[in-house]
Design a protein around this motif. Sequence first.
Motif, short mmCIF file in Angstrom:
data_model
loop_
_atom_site.label_atom_id
_atom_site.label_comp_id
_atom_site.label_asym_id
_atom_site.label_seq_id
_atom_site.Cartn_x
_atom_site.Cartn_y
_atom_site.Cartn_z
N THR A 52 -48.90 37.76 10.30
CA THR A 52 -48.68 37.77 8.86
C THR A 52 -47.68 36.70 8.43
OG1 THR A 52 -49.13 40.15 8.79
CG2 THR A 52 -48.04 39.19 6.87
N HIS A 53 -46.52 36.64 9.12
CA HIS A 53 -45.55 35.60 8.75
C HIS A 53 -45.92 34.23 9.33
CE1 HIS A 53 -43.58 35.43 12.68
NE2 HIS A 53 -43.30 36.70 12.66
N ARG A 54 -46.72 34.21 10.39
CA ARG A 54 -47.32 33.00 10.96
C ARG A 54 -46.31 31.96 11.48
NH1 ARG A 54 -51.83 31.02 6.92
NH2 ARG A 54 -51.21 32.57 5.40
N ARG A 55 -45.20 32.43 11.97
CA ARG A 55 -44.32 31.51 12.69
C ARG A 55 -44.69 31.64 14.18
NH1 ARG A 55 -37.82 31.46 14.07
NH2 ARG A 55 -37.70 29.22 14.48
N TYR A 56 -45.68 30.89 14.58
CA TYR A 56 -46.22 31.01 15.94
C TYR A 56 -45.41 30.23 16.96
CZ TYR A 56 -50.47 32.39 13.34
OH TYR A 56 -51.37 32.99 12.49
N GLN A 57 -44.87 29.06 16.54
CA GLN A 57 -44.20 28.16 17.48
C GLN A 57 -42.68 28.25 17.34
OE1 GLN A 57 -46.75 26.96 15.41
NE2 GLN A 57 -48.34 27.07 16.97
N ARG A 88 -46.07 14.20 20.83
CA ARG A 88 -45.47 15.36 20.17
C ARG A 88 -46.09 15.63 18.80
NH1 ARG A 88 -41.40 17.16 23.22
NH2 ARG A 88 -40.47 15.64 24.63
N TRP A 89 -46.67 14.62 18.20
CA TRP A 89 -47.27 14.82 16.89
C TRP A 89 -48.40 15.86 16.95
CZ3 TRP A 89 -47.06 15.20 12.05
CH2 TRP A 89 -48.18 15.13 11.23
N ASP A 90 -49.11 15.93 18.06
CA ASP A 90 -50.18 16.91 18.21
C ASP A 90 -49.66 18.34 18.04
OD1 ASP A 90 -52.18 15.08 18.57
OD2 ASP A 90 -52.03 15.06 20.75
N GLY A 91 -48.44 18.58 18.54
CA GLY A 91 -47.85 19.91 18.39
C GLY A 91 -47.19 20.10 17.04
N PHE A 92 -46.57 19.05 16.52
CA PHE A 92 -45.83 19.14 15.26
C PHE A 92 -46.76 19.33 14.07
CE2 PHE A 92 -43.07 17.91 11.80
CZ PHE A 92 -41.80 18.28 12.22
N LYS A 93 -47.92 18.65 14.09
CA LYS A 93 -48.83 18.71 12.94
C LYS A 93 -49.45 20.10 12.77
CE LYS A 93 -52.96 17.09 15.43
NZ LYS A 93 -53.95 16.00 15.58
N VAL A 94 -49.30 20.94 13.80
CA VAL A 94 -49.81 22.31 13.72
C VAL A 94 -49.13 23.06 12.58
CG1 VAL A 94 -49.73 24.52 14.91
CG2 VAL A 94 -50.56 22.51 16.10
N HIS A 95 -47.85 22.77 12.35
CA HIS A 95 -47.11 23.54 11.36
C HIS A 95 -46.42 22.71 10.29
CE1 HIS A 95 -43.68 22.27 13.73
NE2 HIS A 95 -44.22 22.81 14.81
N SER A 96 -46.44 21.37 10.40
CA SER A 96 -45.71 20.54 9.45
C SER A 96 -46.45 19.25 9.16
CB SER A 96 -44.30 20.23 9.98
OG SER A 96 -43.58 21.40 10.22
N SER A 97 -46.02 18.58 8.08
CA SER A 97 -46.65 17.34 7.66
C SER A 97 -45.96 16.14 8.29
CB SER A 97 -46.59 17.23 6.14
OG SER A 97 -45.23 17.12 5.71
N PHE A 98 -46.61 14.96 8.16
CA PHE A 98 -46.03 13.74 8.71
C PHE A 98 -44.75 13.36 7.98
CE2 PHE A 98 -45.66 9.09 9.07
CZ PHE A 98 -45.61 8.98 10.46
N MET A 153 -48.03 40.43 19.91
CA MET A 153 -48.97 39.31 20.08
C MET A 153 -48.27 38.01 20.45
SD MET A 153 -49.83 39.09 16.01
CE MET A 153 -49.81 40.90 15.95
N ASN A 154 -49.01 37.14 21.10
CA ASN A 154 -48.60 35.75 21.33
C ASN A 154 -49.68 34.86 20.75
OD1 ASN A 154 -48.95 33.13 23.12
ND2 ASN A 154 -46.79 33.70 23.20
N LEU A 155 -49.28 34.02 19.77
CA LEU A 155 -50.25 33.19 19.04
C LEU A 155 -49.84 31.72 19.04
CD1 LEU A 155 -50.58 35.51 15.89
CD2 LEU A 155 -51.98 35.57 17.96
N GLU A 156 -49.00 31.30 19.97
CA GLU A 156 -48.38 29.98 19.90
C GLU A 156 -49.36 28.82 20.01
OE1 GLU A 156 -45.86 28.90 23.33
OE2 GLU A 156 -46.48 30.79 24.21
N ARG A 157 -50.58 29.06 20.45
CA ARG A 157 -51.55 27.96 20.58
C ARG A 157 -52.45 27.82 19.35
NH1 ARG A 157 -54.48 30.10 25.32
NH2 ARG A 157 -53.50 32.01 24.60
N ASN A 158 -52.10 28.51 18.27
CA ASN A 158 -52.90 28.47 17.06
C ASN A 158 -52.22 27.64 15.98
OD1 ASN A 158 -55.22 30.68 17.37
ND2 ASN A 158 -53.37 31.46 18.36
N ILE A 159 -53.01 27.18 15.02
CA ILE A 159 -52.50 26.48 13.85
C ILE A 159 -52.33 27.51 12.73
CG2 ILE A 159 -53.00 24.70 12.13
CD1 ILE A 159 -54.62 23.24 14.27
N PRO A 160 -51.14 27.64 12.16
CA PRO A 160 -50.88 28.69 11.17
C PRO A 160 -51.83 28.69 9.97
CG PRO A 160 -48.83 27.71 11.88
CD PRO A 160 -49.92 26.88 12.48
N SER A 161 -52.36 27.54 9.62
CA SER A 161 -53.24 27.46 8.45
C SER A 161 -54.71 27.72 8.78
CB SER A 161 -53.11 26.07 7.80
OG SER A 161 -53.47 25.06 8.72
#
Length: 682
Positions: A275-280, A41-51, A594-602
């Motif tokens: 623009t707001h980048r809440r993809y997941q 799950r860390w692979d998905g979580f690190k896309v938008h948050s820190s450890f 749009m659907n952007l859920e497979r992207n990293i917001p940063s």
Amino acid sequence: MNIYKNLPPEDNQHINVSFCNILRLVFTIFSLYLLGDVFWRWDGFKVHSSFSEYLPNIALALILWSLVALIGSVLLWLPVKIFERFSGYLSIKIKTEHFVLYLSILISLTVIVWAAKKIIWADIQTSPLLKLTVIIFIICTAIPLAWILRNRAGGWLNEVQIRITPLVWIFTVCLILSILLVVIRMWSKNSASAITDGPALSNTSETTAIRPNILFVTYDALTAEDMSVYGYHRDTTPFIKKWAETASSFTRTEAQGNGTATNTASLMTGKRVWTHRRYQFDMAAKPVKAATENLALVMKENGYHTAAFIQNIVASVEAIGISDSVDTKPPVAEFLKPASIEGIIEKYLFLLFGDKFTTYNWLGQDDFIFNELLNKIPQNVFATEYPPALVFDKFFEFIDNNPRGPFFIWLHFYPPHDPQLPPKPFSGTFNPSQELRRKNDQFGIRPEIAPYSSNNLPFPKEVQRKIGILRDYYDEFILYCDKQFENFIAEFQKREWSKNTIIILSSDHGDSFEHNYFLHNKRHLYEQVTHIPLIIKEPAQTEGRIIDSIVEQIDIPATMLDFADIPAPSWMEGRSLRPYLSGDELPAKKAISMNLERNIPSEPITKATIAVWEGEYKLIHYLDDDNSLLFNLSKDPGETINLFNNEPEIGLRLLSFIKSSLKEVNEKIIIEERQKNTKKEF
């Protein structure tokens, strides 16, 4: 030292298996499984948050999972001990270690068969009869194997107990540290409060006459395509159709995406998804700058009491990151009436932990083994666990207690989101069948659908038949929502507040039952998912108006600010629709989804599905495949004829617009992230 090695041969293979032995073994196995899941799950979580944000969630998951291990150990040990004692009376030498051996063999064979199926026959559906045959085969095969190896069971179990001792100590220390971390986090953060003080304004007739109240009502997964008010062949919205006769109805409102997380963030910020980048959809995936740039905060700063009564955790003010901007915000758990085991767990976990842990319902994740096992347990849940009446009742309780006014209130309902469980008398209105009426049964067909959806393959006839049944139930669910809305309007009109309240009815997105695309999220942006209702009812309005111009979901917040006589801030990308309500026109513009859920917001966007509307045309572009679909919606509302090669001028123009817009967005993301990193260095 092995204390059993000097015993006689028969006794050398038997040990007195205590509950502690069973608990140690189960606790270790469960902890190892969780450890693997944590890394996955860390692979998905690190896309938008820190450890550092992930760690508290691991801690809570370990505590809850350890409780499950404890319960599982009791459920395993008690019946085994009872059967062991019973078999002793019958002079049958069956010991606890024999059961442990049998279960180990059974689980091992099951895992081997499951893995073989995933590797060799991943895309082939198995019939219930074949599944039952395989289960019986595994059970019967495990019995002789356990019998042959029975004399070694005791020695093996003893050896396992010795070898897992270091792991037991490590996981026990982790559990103790997790408890400390959870306690500290509980103390250090304020819980999601139900009510806080809003702006100190009186509720005088003079004040309310100048500043209108705004009531924003959204239903989750409600498509305009299945609403009779928009011409659907079934009478799914008889009241809304009548109510809209004296309101302004927009017939071509397009959502910003195909998921609740992305679209509710757009509704509360007025920004497009990129623009707001809440993809997941994770609770931790907050929109960029949401705390300082959101609709509720603008309303609050201009004297409005802000409130949100939200029934979907993904749409909660905590999930969107606007909690501090909302004065009144009852917990989501208050609007859940659980009738299933997972519903009860969901409700009380949230009541205990609120928004302190962004993935507090780890055990409830669809792909976590605990939830998968729960779904195997027959549960007679035939009606929704999210009745809209719970939200409406809370709303009336709020406004009947003399709130400071004027108010901006957002009501978001979970229905008609799946599972499609309309209660009686709505159940059976469009399909009298009892097939797939239970929650478990509806979730149970997802594995049948998944291989075809993930590989973009046509659904077999049997799968499509079941999806057709669920659409019937979905339409019944919409009819139920319509009736709930009718009851609400009748009750609201009895109050003085209704004389100065603008009601806006919409949804976050729709649901699909066509195009080999089931429900929402993932890649596709067909009309069943993007075409949403938008009906605006002004207090003194007596005539209806139909607006056929293309408008976007992000136009709704700008329109609400216009009603409140508040200028829309520059960061909002939508525009007010009020000119349409007085018969004026606005310059035509393109709509984008749009659907952007497979992207990293940063990072720049590299994987996406983007749709654009212009006039009667709609282009859907799949960035990954570099494939485009062009439809003329006036001639082909079902989106079945791809015109991209037949009308290249229009298709290439819209594709060029998508690519140039995406290039501009990516350049902006790079600049913003570079500036953010520079600030961190200083």
